[in-house]
Design an enzyme around this catalytic site. Sequence first.
Site, PDB file in Angstrom:
ATOM      1  N   ASP A   1       6.652  -7.288  13.331  1.00  0.00           N
ATOM      2  CA  ASP A   1       5.844  -6.543  12.368  1.00  0.00           C
ATOM      3  C   ASP A   1       4.696  -5.863  13.102  1.00  0.00           C
ATOM      4  O   ASP A   1       3.757  -6.512  13.559  1.00  0.00           O
ATOM      5  CB  ASP A   1       5.303  -7.498  11.299  1.00  0.00           C
TER       6      ASP A   1
ATOM      7  N   TRP B   1       0.835  -1.209   0.000  1.00  0.00           N
ATOM      8  CA  TRP B   1       0.000   0.000   0.000  1.00  0.00           C
ATOM      9  C   TRP B   1       0.865   1.253   0.000  1.00  0.00           C
ATOM     10  O   TRP B   1       1.792   1.383   0.785  1.00  0.00           O
ATOM     11  CB  TRP B   1      -0.885  -0.042   1.246  1.00  0.00           C
TER      12      TRP B   1
ATOM     13  N   SER C   1       2.901  -7.029   1.696  1.00  0.00           N
ATOM     14  CA  SER C   1       1.870  -6.276   2.396  1.00  0.00           C
ATOM     15  C   SER C   1       0.535  -6.339   1.658  1.00  0.00           C
ATOM     16  O   SER C   1       0.012  -7.412   1.399  1.00  0.00           O
ATOM     17  CB  SER C   1       2.351  -4.832   2.588  1.00  0.00           C
ATOM     18  N   MET C   2      -0.044  -5.199   1.276  1.00  0.00           N
ATOM     19  CA  MET C   2      -1.339  -5.184   0.617  1.00  0.00           C
ATOM     20  C   MET C   2      -1.353  -6.005  -0.668  1.00  0.00           C
ATOM     21  O   MET C   2      -2.405  -6.536  -1.061  1.00  0.00           O
ATOM     22  CB  MET C   2      -1.762  -3.744   0.303  1.00  0.00           C
TER      23      MET C   2
ATOM     24  N   HIS D   1       7.865  -4.800   9.327  1.00  0.00           N
ATOM     25  CA  HIS D   1       7.057  -4.910   8.123  1.00  0.00           C
ATOM     26  C   HIS D   1       7.873  -4.642   6.861  1.00  0.00           C
ATOM     27  O   HIS D   1       7.597  -5.210   5.805  1.00  0.00           O
ATOM     28  CB  HIS D   1       5.882  -3.918   8.208  1.00  0.00           C
TER      29      HIS D   1
END
Length: 288
Positions: free
Chosen positions: A237, A47, A113-114, A266
């Site tokens: 994370d 993201w 991630s996203m 992360h």
Amino acid sequence: MHGSFASNSIQTGALASRIDTVETSDGARLAVRDWGSGEPMLFLSGWTLPSDFWGPQMVDFVARGHRCLSFDRRGHGRSSDPGCGYDHDTLADDIAAVIDTLGLRGLTVVAHSMATMEIARYFARHDGVGIERVVLVGATTPFLLRTEDNPEGIDGGVLAAGSDLLMTDFPAWIAANTDPFFVAETSDAMKAWGQRMMLGTSLLAAVQLAQANVSTDFRTDLTRIYVPTLVVHGDQDVSAPLAITGARTAALIPDARLLVYEGAPHGLPLTHAGRLARDITAFMAECG
């Protein structure tokens, strides 16, 4: 065909003509990076992060003899900002447009991630066409919001508070979340680079995708991933706590293995770049 060839291409000596833009079915233009030759790998950023995020890994894998591709999702980086399509169905269709237009097959997809959500939805909507193996890094799947049937999720009030700051002061939101993304040894220059990349994202895309990330349930989608999958997650994370994301994601995918990095945040594709490249290489060799 989900996409079409754009007019911009490169032809230099022995270098085959390659496109640098894919147009989607609704007219969005996606900026593509396509480096090297050999077995193809597609890197997908998280993201508010453009394809630049994967630059260090892509350079490494080009040197290892791979063709490395990435693209900026709509509203990110050099891609167009159409003001619509900031939902996971559309983003999965955008991945299909890139894979179809470039004729990619036998792909290893590395998603951060996203982007792990986008790949899950791609398998659900497009049956994983073109993909041979998957690496999910810092997964934000399967479902972030706490509901009656998802008690492990995050309280909606906590998520709403973060969303309010995102809409009213995007730079402040990024500043507040920068240090947890990295490790103590990360240089100030690297942190500043990360902030610049994120600030280049369309605010509409950032807000609407943040809302979609929280509200969309990917539990069923993950069960549709039928290829060998490596789930890599840091035990520090903060953005996607291991117990409710990476661990649950690996449990839902039929052929998945979870690899936990002690002390990793992360942003581990940057903070643990060498180890991640070695683990991806080993995983690809194991899968054949």
